[in-house]
Design a protein around this motif. Structure first.
Motif, PDB file in Angstrom:
ATOM      1  N   LEU A 147       0.830  -1.205   0.000  1.00  0.00           N
ATOM      2  CA  LEU A 147       0.000   0.000   0.000  1.00  0.00           C
ATOM      3  C   LEU A 147       0.862   1.252   0.000  1.00  0.00           C
ATOM      4  CD1 LEU A 147      -2.848  -0.968   2.424  1.00  0.00           C
ATOM      5  CD2 LEU A 147      -3.077  -0.303   0.049  1.00  0.00           C
ATOM      6  N   TYR A 174       2.133   1.699  -3.364  1.00  0.00           N
ATOM      7  CA  TYR A 174       1.128   2.231  -4.287  1.00  0.00           C
ATOM      8  C   TYR A 174       0.908   3.710  -4.051  1.00  0.00           C
ATOM      9  CZ  TYR A 174      -0.389  -1.839  -6.863  1.00  0.00           C
ATOM     10  OH  TYR A 174      -0.443  -2.868  -7.740  1.00  0.00           O
ATOM     11  N   MET A 175       0.901   4.105  -2.768  1.00  0.00           N
ATOM     12  CA  MET A 175       0.669   5.519  -2.485  1.00  0.00           C
ATOM     13  C   MET A 175       1.858   6.367  -2.925  1.00  0.00           C
ATOM     14  SD  MET A 175      -1.301   5.374   1.103  1.00  0.00           S
ATOM     15  CE  MET A 175      -2.981   4.794   1.170  1.00  0.00           C
ATOM     16  N   MET A 231       3.333   5.677  -5.711  1.00  0.00           N
ATOM     17  CA  MET A 231       3.345   5.365  -7.138  1.00  0.00           C
ATOM     18  C   MET A 231       4.413   4.348  -7.508  1.00  0.00           C
ATOM     19  SD  MET A 231       2.566   9.180  -8.430  1.00  0.00           S
ATOM     20  CE  MET A 231       2.495   8.924 -10.188  1.00  0.00           C
ATOM     21  N   LEU A 291       5.373  -0.055  -7.153  1.00  0.00           N
ATOM     22  CA  LEU A 291       4.619  -1.308  -7.180  1.00  0.00           C
ATOM     23  C   LEU A 291       4.741  -2.085  -5.883  1.00  0.00           C
ATOM     24  CD1 LEU A 291       5.352  -2.541 -10.768  1.00  0.00           C
ATOM     25  CD2 LEU A 291       3.171  -1.817  -9.868  1.00  0.00           C
ATOM     26  N   ASN A 334       7.031  -7.476  -5.490  1.00  0.00           N
ATOM     27  CA  ASN A 334       6.245  -8.323  -6.401  1.00  0.00           C
ATOM     28  C   ASN A 334       7.108  -9.404  -7.036  1.00  0.00           C
ATOM     29  OD1 ASN A 334       7.786  -6.856  -8.116  1.00  0.00           O
ATOM     30  ND2 ASN A 334       6.149  -6.285  -9.500  1.00  0.00           N
ATOM     31  N   TRP A 371     -10.342  -2.279   7.718  1.00  0.00           N
ATOM     32  CA  TRP A 371     -10.389  -0.873   7.326  1.00  0.00           C
ATOM     33  C   TRP A 371      -9.503  -0.044   8.251  1.00  0.00           C
ATOM     34  CZ3 TRP A 371     -10.922   2.688   3.932  1.00  0.00           C
ATOM     35  CH2 TRP A 371     -11.095   4.011   4.320  1.00  0.00           C
ATOM     36  N   PHE A 419      -5.968  -0.626   7.511  1.00  0.00           N
ATOM     37  CA  PHE A 419      -5.623   0.151   6.327  1.00  0.00           C
ATOM     38  C   PHE A 419      -5.373   1.603   6.691  1.00  0.00           C
ATOM     39  CE2 PHE A 419      -7.195   3.046   3.054  1.00  0.00           C
ATOM     40  CZ  PHE A 419      -6.267   2.798   2.064  1.00  0.00           C
ATOM     41  N   TRP A 437      -2.224   3.865   6.000  1.00  0.00           N
ATOM     42  CA  TRP A 437      -2.482   5.107   5.273  1.00  0.00           C
ATOM     43  C   TRP A 437      -1.863   6.286   6.011  1.00  0.00           C
ATOM     44  CZ3 TRP A 437      -8.230   6.956   4.410  1.00  0.00           C
ATOM     45  CH2 TRP A 437      -8.247   7.970   3.453  1.00  0.00           C
ATOM     46  N   LEU A 438      -2.077   6.329   7.330  1.00  0.00           N
ATOM     47  CA  LEU A 438      -1.486   7.398   8.127  1.00  0.00           C
ATOM     48  C   LEU A 438       0.021   7.394   7.971  1.00  0.00           C
ATOM     49  CD1 LEU A 438      -3.379   7.205  11.533  1.00  0.00           C
ATOM     50  CD2 LEU A 438      -3.609   8.919   9.790  1.00  0.00           C
ATOM     51  N   ALA A 476       1.774   6.329   5.521  1.00  0.00           N
ATOM     52  CA  ALA A 476       2.206   6.762   4.193  1.00  0.00           C
ATOM     53  C   ALA A 476       2.049   8.265   4.026  1.00  0.00           C
ATOM     54  CB  ALA A 476       1.392   6.039   3.126  1.00  0.00           C
ATOM     55  N   THR A 477       1.186   8.880   4.861  1.00  0.00           N
ATOM     56  CA  THR A 477       0.852  10.282   4.620  1.00  0.00           C
ATOM     57  C   THR A 477       1.669  11.258   5.456  1.00  0.00           C
ATOM     58  OG1 THR A 477      -1.382   9.560   4.155  1.00  0.00           O
ATOM     59  CG2 THR A 477      -1.054  11.895   4.500  1.00  0.00           C
ATOM     60  N   PHE A 478       1.792  10.966   6.764  1.00  0.00           N
ATOM     61  CA  PHE A 478       2.273  12.026   7.644  1.00  0.00           C
ATOM     62  C   PHE A 478       3.737  11.865   8.028  1.00  0.00           C
ATOM     63  CE2 PHE A 478      -2.316  11.787   8.814  1.00  0.00           C
ATOM     64  CZ  PHE A 478      -2.657  12.864   8.037  1.00  0.00           C
ATOM     65  N   TYR A 514       5.898  13.283  14.102  1.00  0.00           N
ATOM     66  CA  TYR A 514       5.697  14.416  15.002  1.00  0.00           C
ATOM     67  C   TYR A 514       6.976  14.728  15.759  1.00  0.00           C
ATOM     68  CZ  TYR A 514       0.722  15.364  14.915  1.00  0.00           C
ATOM     69  OH  TYR A 514      -0.521  15.770  14.555  1.00  0.00           O
ATOM     70  N   THR A 521      -2.840  11.245  -0.518  1.00  0.00           N
ATOM     71  CA  THR A 521      -2.281   9.888  -0.638  1.00  0.00           C
ATOM     72  C   THR A 521      -3.334   8.917  -1.168  1.00  0.00           C
ATOM     73  OG1 THR A 521      -2.623   9.772   1.725  1.00  0.00           O
ATOM     74  CG2 THR A 521      -0.363   9.905   0.963  1.00  0.00           C
ATOM     75  N   LYS A 564       1.296   3.519 -11.828  1.00  0.00           N
ATOM     76  CA  LYS A 564       2.566   3.319 -11.138  1.00  0.00           C
ATOM     77  C   LYS A 564       3.719   3.529 -12.110  1.00  0.00           C
ATOM     78  CE  LYS A 564       0.183   2.435  -7.628  1.00  0.00           C
ATOM     79  NZ  LYS A 564      -0.782   3.499  -7.942  1.00  0.00           N
ATOM     80  N   THR A 582       6.927   2.497 -11.680  1.00  0.00           N
ATOM     81  CA  THR A 582       8.041   1.559 -11.552  1.00  0.00           C
ATOM     82  C   THR A 582       8.411   0.944 -12.897  1.00  0.00           C
ATOM     83  OG1 THR A 582       7.179   1.014  -9.389  1.00  0.00           O
ATOM     84  CG2 THR A 582       8.833  -0.456 -10.284  1.00  0.00           C
TER      85      THR A 582
END
Lengths: 354, 163
Positions: free
Chosen positions: A38, A41-42, A44, A46, A49, A291, A294, A298-299, A301-303, A306, B23, B31, B33
């Protein structure tokens, strides 16, 4: 009870424990995979894999690698405590799962102090962290463990208050009873009356598990890896396992406390409820928990991380006051039975015949 | 008024939600890559990778041991010893070595060469297995040149109008 009966009983309990732990460990392995995918992906990319089809065997490869590695005990380290610390860290994070109900009847230990037990188990993990940091004989590890300890202790308070709110709303410390109190429909769940508490519980949970953006205890840019710098191989894997098991636990607890646990979200909706009736409650619980898991990734990947004083300020000066204010609001809410969440537990119920 | 605005912005996590939204959108973006062994990025004919020593079409080695490349090499990666060749007495290198650990792939050797002998090919995915393998000898460099001569000639031809 005869000896044989005891033995059978014991095996039955061990079997049930394995039934929880083995899927949990697998879930942890695949949470790491999901996280890498994830975040990739966030960004960009892959993500992994290469191992197996679409990278699905990556966690297995990681586990094998960790198993093969040597457990290095640094010179000058207190060997007993050094090796004890990962066990002290992982034991409570596994033990906490005993009271988690996966369905109306599906719970290992249906105790009436479930909430208290959870609070105790999540707090006791801090011993593992401190001992790991101290026994490593490393400055980074010590700094990391102290940061982690102060952070866990600070957020424990906000989390404790949040759980008090859940306790008031649910009217019980039994996790099953808390979920049953939310029975009705998706609008009966506690996320509406307890919305600020939900946000605070969730963020405190992220902070408790030392996850980004609150991961100063293992801040890579400052103290390498925090309290587990000196750990390698399986000893490190135990810390890793415990951290991710805690993440999953927090996600499941959020689903249980605020989102109706195993209850069908389509309850009370004319055509959807009969259509989704066959789905077992465990599936709903795991979907809800997934969820939140996830969300954690997500957090991360974003922030950005602190700053330390900001973490402390958030915990002490923002979360604790908000929870206290909401506890007062909630008291009146329950007493006057606003809405449909707290039927039969207000003033009328106390003064009434029932 | 501003303080209230700030208060609401903070407590309703406005900026955090904006970040999460960003995000979230990236989660579904294409993507970028490049999956290396199967896919490759396009290369310029001027790409500076593995070195090679070239020969003339008649098989004669180009290098005349002028030592310009050795002199220009900023990393001092090239070592040359020269002497008359036994068969015909022409000036040739007796030793031509490039230490690939020192080389910084600047391409100065290629630029300085008056006879287009030392070149850098577009090959970049090579490795060394043993200590000492990193020093390419004259024989190895000539062999690389022989092996990739067609490719090298094509690249030089493509680049010729621009130099």
């Amino acid at each position: 009870m005869s000896f044989m009966q005891l033995l059978i009983e014991g095996f039955w309990i061990v079997g049930k424990i394995l039934l929880i732990l083995v899927p949990l460990i697998l879930a942890v392995a695949y949470t790491t995979f999901a996280e890498r995918k994830l975040i990739g992906y966030m960004q960009m990319r892959l993500g992994p894999n290469r191992v197996g089809p679409k990278g699905w065997l990556q966690p297995i490869a990681d586990v094998i690698k960790l198993l093969m590695k040597e457990v290095v005990v640094p010179s000058g380290a207190n060997k007993t405590l050094f090796l004890l610390a990962p066990i002290l860290f992982i034991a409570p994070s596994f033990a906490a799962w005993a009271v988690v109900p996966f369905d109306a009847e599906l719970v290992l230990a249906d105790t009436n102090v479930g909430l208290l037990y959870l609070l105790a188990m999540t707090s006791i993990a801090v011993y593992g962290v401190i001992i790991a940091g101290w026994a490593s004989n490393s400055r980074y590890a010590l700094i990391g463990s102290l940061r982690s300890a102060s952070q866990i202790v600070s957020y424990e308070i906000a989390m404790g208050f949040a759980l008090v709110a859940v306790l008031m709303a649910g009217g019980s410390m039994n996790l099953g009873a808390i979920v049953e109190a939310q029975n009705g429909s998706a609008l009966h769940w506690f996320w509406i009356p307890l919305f600020p508490i939900l946000v605070i519980y969730w963020i405190s949970g992220v902070a408790e598990t030392n996850r980004a953006p609150f991961d100063v205890p293992e801040g890579e840019s400052e103290i390498v890896a925090g309290f587990h710098v000196e750990y390698a191989g399986m000893a490190f894997a135990l810390f890793f396992l415990a951290e991710y098991a805690n993440m999953i636990l927090i996600s499941i607890l959020t689903a249980l406390f605020f989102f109706g646990g195993w209850l069908n979200p389509f309850q009370g909706i004319p055509y959807l409820e009969p259509a989704t009736d066959w789905i077992p409650g465990t599936v709903w619980l795991l979907l809800k928990a997934a969820w939140f898991l996830f969300m954690m990734i997500w957090l991360r990947a974003t922030f950005p991380r602190y700053r330390y004083d900001q973490i402390m300020r958030l915990g002490w000066k923002v979360f604790i006051p908000i929870t206290v204010v909401w506890l007062i609001v909630l008291t009146f809410w329950i007493k006057f039975e606003w809405g449909w969440w707290f039927d039969g537990r207000g003033i009328a119920a106390i003064g009434g015949v029932s | 008024m501003n303080r209230w605005k700030h208060f609401f912005k903070t407590y309703f996590l406005t900026e955090l939600r904006a970040g999460l939204w960003l995000t979230w959108r990236h989660l579904f973006k294409r993507k970028v890559t490049v999956q290396f062994p199967e896919e490759r990025t396009p290369q310029s004919p001027r790409f500076r990778g593995l070195h090679a020593l070239r020969r003339y079409p008649n098989g004669e080695e180009r290098c005349i041991a002028c030592k310009l490349c050795e002199a220009v090499c900023p990393a001092a990666a090239i070592t040359i010893e020269a002497g008359p060749r036994e068969s015909d007495g022409t000036r040739r290198t007796t030793k031509y070595e490039i230490d690939m650990f020192k080389c910084i792939y600047c391409g100065f050797c290629e630029e300085s060469c008056p006879v287009d002998s030392i070149v850098e090919t577009r090959i970049f995915d090579y490795h060394f297995e043993k200590r000492g393998d990193n020093i390419l000898t004259k024989e190895q460099l000539l062999a690389i040149g022989d092996r990739y001569e067609v490719m090298i000639a094509e690249d030089k031809l493509e680049d010729a109008p621009y130099r």
